[in-house]
Enzyme design. Sequence first.
Site, PDB file in Angstrom:
ATOM      1  N   LYS A  14       2.485   5.496   1.826  1.00 31.87           N
ATOM      2  CA  LYS A  14       3.291   6.026   2.940  1.00 31.87           C
ATOM      3  C   LYS A  14       4.769   6.125   2.587  1.00 31.87           C
ATOM      4  O   LYS A  14       5.425   7.047   3.019  1.00 31.87           O
ATOM      5  CB  LYS A  14       3.023   5.289   4.256  1.00 31.87           C
ATOM      6  CG  LYS A  14       3.462   3.862   4.314  1.00 31.87           C
ATOM      7  CD  LYS A  14       2.960   3.189   5.595  1.00 31.87           C
ATOM      8  CE  LYS A  14       3.035   1.688   5.478  1.00 31.87           C
ATOM      9  NZ  LYS A  14       4.348   1.110   5.139  1.00 31.87           N
ATOM     10  N   ARG A  89       4.176  -1.608  14.120  1.00 31.40           N
ATOM     11  CA  ARG A  89       2.979  -2.162  13.491  1.00 31.40           C
ATOM     12  C   ARG A  89       2.148  -2.978  14.472  1.00 31.40           C
ATOM     13  O   ARG A  89       1.059  -3.430  14.112  1.00 31.40           O
ATOM     14  CB  ARG A  89       3.395  -3.110  12.367  1.00 31.40           C
ATOM     15  CG  ARG A  89       3.486  -2.477  10.991  1.00 31.40           C
ATOM     16  CD  ARG A  89       4.085  -3.530  10.067  1.00 31.40           C
ATOM     17  NE  ARG A  89       3.677  -3.442   8.706  1.00 31.40           N
ATOM     18  CZ  ARG A  89       4.344  -2.819   7.733  1.00 31.40           C
ATOM     19  NH1 ARG A  89       5.423  -2.140   8.008  1.00 31.40           N
ATOM     20  NH2 ARG A  89       3.923  -2.875   6.496  1.00 31.40           N
ATOM     21  N   ARG A 145      -2.471  -8.829   4.152  1.00 37.92           N
ATOM     22  CA  ARG A 145      -1.746  -7.683   4.731  1.00 37.92           C
ATOM     23  C   ARG A 145      -2.727  -6.619   5.237  1.00 37.92           C
ATOM     24  O   ARG A 145      -2.502  -5.990   6.269  1.00 37.92           O
ATOM     25  CB  ARG A 145      -0.768  -7.105   3.705  1.00 37.92           C
ATOM     26  CG  ARG A 145       0.458  -8.028   3.530  1.00 37.92           C
ATOM     27  CD  ARG A 145       1.233  -7.762   2.265  1.00 37.92           C
ATOM     28  NE  ARG A 145       1.782  -6.430   2.206  1.00 37.92           N
ATOM     29  CZ  ARG A 145       1.906  -5.708   1.101  1.00 37.92           C
ATOM     30  NH1 ARG A 145       1.524  -6.209  -0.072  1.00 37.92           N
ATOM     31  NH2 ARG A 145       2.422  -4.514   1.132  1.00 37.92           N
TER      32      ARG A 145
END
Length: 192
Positions: A14, A89, A145
């Site tokens: 990204k 997020r 993650r």
Amino acid sequence: MTRMLIIGPPGSGKGTQAERISERLGVVAISTGDIFRANVKGETPLGVEAKKYMDAGDFVPDSVTNKMVRDRLSEDDVEAGFLLDGYPRTTAQVDYLDEILAGADQKLDVVLQLTADDEELVTRLLGRAKETGRSDDNEGVIRHRLDLYHEQTEPVVAKYAERGILTQVDGIGGIDEVTERVMEAIKSAQAA
Ligand code: AMP
């Protein structure tokens, strides 16, 4: 004028795609991860605080992250549009961003999600760890993650899908190939 988000799991490319989209659309790319890393490097108080979380692969607390994003979005270069990379997020961050944008009488045009399979991502990130020595690129932290992405960030994607502004792009392939897919997807989303 484009105001958009790019969302994707760690290792989905990204950051790389965000830079390219930013160039092509002439909007500033704002990466929360990059801002944190710059602060860690500069050993600022924000960096010292953020590092503890980043090294463990955890999210930096909203109290720190939200304010940082609010400040950044109040700068002049954002007036021509922006591309946020790595924020929001969590659904709480979505609510916070909604408030910032509503306060400025703005709204998001497109939310782009880059998709990729977990095992492919782990392989890519282990490769990146060797090249860059990023302290959050070892296998345990990488898997953590990814888990956080599934648990916390996929609900974010679902929210934008409900609003009808989500567009998904397969992030597996060569960098140029993915950029072409991304630009096509943005064009179609904006025409819709
Ligand atoms: P990234 O470069 O986007 O993968 O971000 C690197 C790290 O910065 C993440 O693993 C988090 O520790 C932290 N970070 C970046 N963006 C956020 C965010 N929106 N909320 C909380 N932590 C973040």
